[in-house]
Design a protein around this motif. Structure first.
Motif, PDB file in Angstrom:
ATOM      1  N   ASN A  18     -13.029  61.340  23.401  1.00  0.00           N
ATOM      2  CA  ASN A  18     -12.433  61.540  24.716  1.00  0.00           C
ATOM      3  C   ASN A  18     -11.936  60.212  25.275  1.00  0.00           C
ATOM      4  N   LEU A  19     -11.038  60.300  26.230  1.00  0.00           N
ATOM      5  CA  LEU A  19     -10.466  59.145  26.914  1.00  0.00           C
ATOM      6  C   LEU A  19     -10.339  59.486  28.382  1.00  0.00           C
ATOM      7  N   GLY A  20     -10.843  58.612  29.254  1.00  0.00           N
ATOM      8  CA  GLY A  20     -10.768  58.844  30.689  1.00  0.00           C
ATOM      9  C   GLY A  20     -10.246  57.628  31.432  1.00  0.00           C
ATOM     10  N   PHE A  21      -9.550  57.898  32.526  1.00  0.00           N
ATOM     11  CA  PHE A  21      -8.980  56.820  33.350  1.00  0.00           C
ATOM     12  C   PHE A  21      -9.039  57.249  34.807  1.00  0.00           C
ATOM     13  N   GLY A  22      -9.442  56.329  35.694  1.00  0.00           N
ATOM     14  CA  GLY A  22      -9.486  56.616  37.119  1.00  0.00           C
ATOM     15  C   GLY A  22      -9.031  55.434  37.940  1.00  0.00           C
ATOM     16  N   VAL A  23      -8.423  55.715  39.072  1.00  0.00           N
ATOM     17  CA  VAL A  23      -7.982  54.673  39.987  1.00  0.00           C
ATOM     18  C   VAL A  23      -8.223  55.163  41.409  1.00  0.00           C
ATOM     19  N   SER A  24      -8.694  54.281  42.260  1.00  0.00           N
ATOM     20  CA  SER A  24      -8.978  54.680  43.635  1.00  0.00           C
ATOM     21  C   SER A  24      -8.672  53.543  44.599  1.00  0.00           C
ATOM     22  N   TYR A  25      -8.223  53.930  45.788  1.00  0.00           N
ATOM     23  CA  TYR A  25      -8.015  52.986  46.884  1.00  0.00           C
ATOM     24  C   TYR A  25      -9.223  53.075  47.805  1.00  0.00           C
ATOM     25  N   ILE A  26      -9.846  51.934  48.082  1.00  0.00           N
ATOM     26  CA  ILE A  26     -11.075  51.913  48.865  1.00  0.00           C
ATOM     27  C   ILE A  26     -10.837  51.093  50.122  1.00  0.00           C
ATOM     28  N   GLY A  27     -10.951  51.748  51.254  1.00  0.00           N
ATOM     29  CA  GLY A  27     -10.756  51.089  52.533  1.00  0.00           C
ATOM     30  C   GLY A  27     -12.042  50.983  53.318  1.00  0.00           C
ATOM     31  N   LYS A  28     -11.920  50.581  54.563  1.00  0.00           N
ATOM     32  CA  LYS A  28     -13.100  50.384  55.395  1.00  0.00           C
ATOM     33  C   LYS A  28     -13.793  51.701  55.729  1.00  0.00           C
ATOM     34  N   SER A  29     -13.031  52.781  55.825  1.00  0.00           N
ATOM     35  CA  SER A  29     -13.616  54.046  56.277  1.00  0.00           C
ATOM     36  C   SER A  29     -13.760  55.080  55.167  1.00  0.00           C
ATOM     37  N   GLY A  30     -13.397  54.721  53.931  1.00  0.00           N
ATOM     38  CA  GLY A  30     -13.520  55.715  52.875  1.00  0.00           C
ATOM     39  C   GLY A  30     -12.730  55.334  51.641  1.00  0.00           C
ATOM     40  N   ARG A  75      -8.909  63.334  28.673  1.00  0.00           N
ATOM     41  CA  ARG A  75      -8.536  64.118  27.498  1.00  0.00           C
ATOM     42  C   ARG A  75      -9.754  64.220  26.605  1.00  0.00           C
ATOM     43  N   LEU A  76     -10.128  65.447  26.238  1.00  0.00           N
ATOM     44  CA  LEU A  76     -11.293  65.689  25.399  1.00  0.00           C
ATOM     45  C   LEU A  76     -10.890  66.500  24.179  1.00  0.00           C
ATOM     46  N   ASN A  77     -11.326  66.069  22.996  1.00  0.00           N
ATOM     47  CA  ASN A  77     -11.136  66.810  21.753  1.00  0.00           C
ATOM     48  C   ASN A  77     -12.499  66.987  21.088  1.00  0.00           C
ATOM     49  N   ASN A  78     -12.752  68.183  20.565  1.00  0.00           N
ATOM     50  CA  ASN A  78     -14.048  68.469  19.962  1.00  0.00           C
ATOM     51  C   ASN A  78     -13.853  69.474  18.835  1.00  0.00           C
ATOM     52  N   GLN A 115     -11.676  72.451  19.812  1.00  0.00           N
ATOM     53  CA  GLN A 115     -11.603  72.521  21.266  1.00  0.00           C
ATOM     54  C   GLN A 115     -10.827  71.341  21.818  1.00  0.00           C
ATOM     55  N   SER A 116     -10.006  71.573  22.832  1.00  0.00           N
ATOM     56  CA  SER A 116      -9.322  70.481  23.521  1.00  0.00           C
ATOM     57  C   SER A 116      -9.229  70.806  25.004  1.00  0.00           C
ATOM     58  N   GLN A 117      -9.181  69.754  25.815  1.00  0.00           N
ATOM     59  CA  GLN A 117      -9.146  69.951  27.262  1.00  0.00           C
ATOM     60  C   GLN A 117      -8.494  68.750  27.943  1.00  0.00           C
ATOM     61  N   ASN A 118      -7.609  69.036  28.877  1.00  0.00           N
ATOM     62  CA  ASN A 118      -7.046  68.034  29.774  1.00  0.00           C
ATOM     63  C   ASN A 118      -7.555  68.326  31.179  1.00  0.00           C
ATOM     64  N   ARG A 119      -8.012  67.286  31.869  1.00  0.00           N
ATOM     65  CA  ARG A 119      -8.566  67.477  33.207  1.00  0.00           C
ATOM     66  C   ARG A 119      -8.013  66.404  34.143  1.00  0.00           C
ATOM     67  N   TYR A 120      -7.656  66.830  35.366  1.00  0.00           N
ATOM     68  CA  TYR A 120      -7.147  65.932  36.401  1.00  0.00           C
ATOM     69  C   TYR A 120      -7.970  66.160  37.673  1.00  0.00           C
TER      70      TYR A 120
END
Length: 698
Positions: free
Chosen positions: A249-261, A269-272, A286-291
């Protein structure tokens, strides 16, 4: 109260904080991966919703290739055992749709709740913690989780800015299956933007078994004649065919973090690809894409401490192959889910959360090849829900309330042309007419706790959980290759209702601590798969010889007891634990429920000092001879002895840990009573295994 990276940051922290507030074993984890909870004594005594949190070194030592294997020996939790590729938790005798699986607070979006051969659509190697919730807390996430709810947390969307690049890596080798696994994850920040990347690979060959593969088949409990499965005469020693697994599997995440949240997105992507150890043999690809999308604002407006919105899109599919490597069936599920939560400030001694949730899923299962037909017709499932949970405290008394309303609609494609088969004569006949169904579900929970002295509490909780039948339970009609069954749904099924009454005791002060629960779970219209005793006879075509299984309903009751006593547990030095659990399900009209776990007793001992961590656990599982009328048995008793040793040393900026985990040291033949006959009688669990590995955090 500080509580980082929990499924429910405020309410659930109050409910479970004391159960993992002193995980000394995780002290060497890097700051970005530590998960801690501290709180007042009254918070730690909340036992209204018994729960378990696996994290840190405890999770690392118990981590398996599947979710079920990871949780199999927890208090009140057993597992299914469909080879190495597919295993799901069984909680207090309940599995499938009654045990909801989440990933970061949203449904995992797979089809593992339909059949035990379907793997859970997540990767365990980069998991940070696993949470088990029951009762009022579980009503935040689903109305049908009468057994409980399991949330797998991977923190792909960061909620705090790392002050420097951090991460973790792991590599291991296992002897029983020539298993090679590796994983890595890295967190970093660019200004106010946090970034996460993770990947994992887990490849294993067929595993070794003790003795021979085929268990001596006893008579069905009710004297029924269950047809032999395909090549049931095959018997193997050494390596068991079709027990391999290859996952990445391969995962990637990005987030903006401010003072209030924060606001973040992630993609995975998952393959099994794994084998199915039935006498017929086969495999699943088995395969799966998740967002995912998450947003949270702290103190959004007067009177409220938090607003959270989350959504996920999952595109899942798997293909089932027969023993000749030919595609036999294709399963697809497209799921979308969105929810918001508002947490209010304390009011008259109460604090809680309310919100709404919308889910839409499209399921389709089709036979592949000449004469293709729909095993499960294309069905759209829509669920709209409102939920509300509260907890209050008044001196030595605590109380909790939970409420959830769900409207669930099952809409099959009525234009689908289905071929149906007379299961006794093998002739084709028209399928029964498909019809849409709508279910209104009202689930609720109420509980109280009396802290009769410091560190001691007595509690009671009552939960009513209503579940709509799934599309597969309603509309399936066809051969299921991987389970060697011909499944027939029942479009007239009613909603399933469980009434669970539980009494609790907990002592959580001092060097000796303990907890115990006794419960009774009464079901109206319990849905189960009934083996008719007939088999398909179609002249050697797909499904020939498969057992006919129909969806039916009946009143049923599951009663159980579980408890543990610990000494200096999760603290430096020497610690110990003894525990036991037992549950049994019966039909009110007589006879036992199928796939019920056997009673167990166990003990653990651990010692931690100067970077060294050693541990050993022993479980005795009794013979399970209280089987359903159509089950062959008994499921034999077994002794499971596991042990581990690790050493951690900090070198510059990296905590290096070298470890050796040893499983099934007695090389016992283990067959779970929770696994269907086609696998339990033919495929035991892996034999003696040694895993050596190196992991690090920085």
């Amino acid at each position: 109260m500080k509580c980082k990276k929990l499924l429910k940051q405020r309410i659930i922290c109050v409910l479970v904080g004391g159960m993992f507030s002193s995980y000394a074993f995780a002290q060497n984890q890097s700051p970005s991966l530590e998960i801690t909870a501290t709180g007042s004594q009254e918070a730690t005594q909340s036992i209204l919703t018994p729960t378990k949190i696996l994290q840190g070194d405890e999770l690392a030592n118990k981590l398996g290739g599947t979710l079920g294997a990871t949780l199999a020996n927890e208090l009140g939790v057993s597992a299914t055992g469909y080879g190495a590729g597919s295993s799901r938790p069984v909680i207090r005798g309940l599995e499938g749709s009654r045990v909801q699986i989440l990933q970061n607070g949203l449904s995992v979006g797979d089809v593992s709740n339909i059949s035990q051969d379907h793997a859970v659509g997540n990767n365990m190697q980069n998991t940070h913690q696993v949470e088990i919730l029951r009762g009022a807390a579980a009503l935040l996430y689903g109305s049908g989780s009468s057994g409980g709810l399991v949330n797998v947390v991977n923190d792909r969307i960061l909620t705090n800015l790392p002050d420097r690049p951090t991460g973790a890596f792991n590599t291991s080798y296992e002897t029983v299956n020539n298993g090679r696994a590796g994983s890595i994850e890295v967190d970093g920040a660019l200004g106010s933007v946090a970034v996460h990347v993770d990947t994992a690979i887990n490849n294993a060959n067929n595993y070794s078994i003790p003795g021979s593969s085929t268990q001596s088949q006893g008579e069905p409990v009710g004297g029924w004649t269950v047809p032999p499965e395909g090549n049931a005469g095959k018997n193997y020693t050494g390596k068991l065919p079709n027990t391999y697994t290859n996952q990445n599997n391969l995962g990637f995440g990005v987030s903006y973090i401010g003072k209030s949240g924060y606001t973040g997105v992630s993609v995975e992507r998952l393959n099994n690809n794994y084998g199915i150890p039935t006498p017929e043999g086969g495999s699943i690809n088995q395969s799966q894409n998740r967002y995912d999308f998450q947003h949270q604002t702290r103190d959004p407006f007067s009177g409220f401490s938090s607003f959270k919105f989350s959504a996920a899109n999952t595109n899942y599919n798997h293909t089932e192959f027969n023993n000749a490597g030919e595609a036999a069936a294709l399963w697809k599920n497209l799921a979308n889910e969105a929810r918001f939560e508002l947490t209010h400030n304390p009011l008259l001694g109460w604090k809680g959360t309310f919100g709404a949730q919308v889910t839409a899923a499209s399921l389709n299962a089709t036979e592949v090849g000449s004469g293709s037909y729909a095993i499960v017709p294309p069905t759209k499932t829509n669920s709209n829900a409102l939920f509300w949970i509260e907890e209050g405290k008044w001196n030595s008394l605590q109380g909790s309330l939970g409420l959830r309303y769900n409207n669930v609609a099952q809409n099959p494609n009525t234009s689908t042309v289905l071929e149906s088969q007379d299961t006794s004569a093998g002739t084709l006949t028209p399928q029964i007419a498909l019809q849409s169904r709508t279910f209104n579900l009202m689930s609720y929970s109420a509980g109280g706790l009396w802290n009769f002295m410091q560190g001691h509490g007595l509690g009671v909780a009552y939960t009513v959980s209503q579940r709509a039948p799934s599309a597969q339970e309603l509309y399936s009609y066809g051969a299921h290759e991987s389970t060697a069954t011909f499944d027939i749904g029942n479009p007239n099924l009613s909603k399933e209702v469980s009434h669970n009454l539980e009494f609790n005791f907990q002592k959580n002060l001092g060097i000796f601590r303990s907890k115990a629960s006794i419960y009774a779970n009464r079901f109206n219209n319990y849905i189960y798969g009934y083996y008719t005793g007939n088999a398909i006879n179609n002249g050697g075509q797909e499904g020939d010889g498969f057992s006919v299984v129909t969806a039916q309903q009946a009143a049923a009751t599951i009663k159980g007891i579980e408890g543990e006593i610990t000494y200096n547990w999760r603290e430096p030095g020497l610690g110990g634990r003894i525990f036991g659990d037992a549950s049994q399900g019966t039909f009110d009209a007589g006879g036992n429920l199928p796939l019920q776990p056997a009673p167990r007793l166990g003990a653990e001992i651990a010692h931690q000092r100067d970077g060294w961590l050693t541990n050993a656990s022993y479980i005795y599982s009794y013979q399970q001879n209280r089987l359903a009328n159509w089950e062959q048995g008994p499921a034999p008793s077994y002794n499971l002895l596991n042990a581990g040793i690790s050493y951690t040393e900090r070198i510059q900026q990296v905590n290096w840990t070298v470890y050796l985990n040893m499983k099934n040291l007695l090389n016992e033949q283990i067959r779970y009573a929770t696994t269907p006959m086609a696998v339990r009688l033919y495929a035991p669990q892996p034999g003696r295994s040694f895993m050596v590995g190196l992991r690090g955090t920085f």
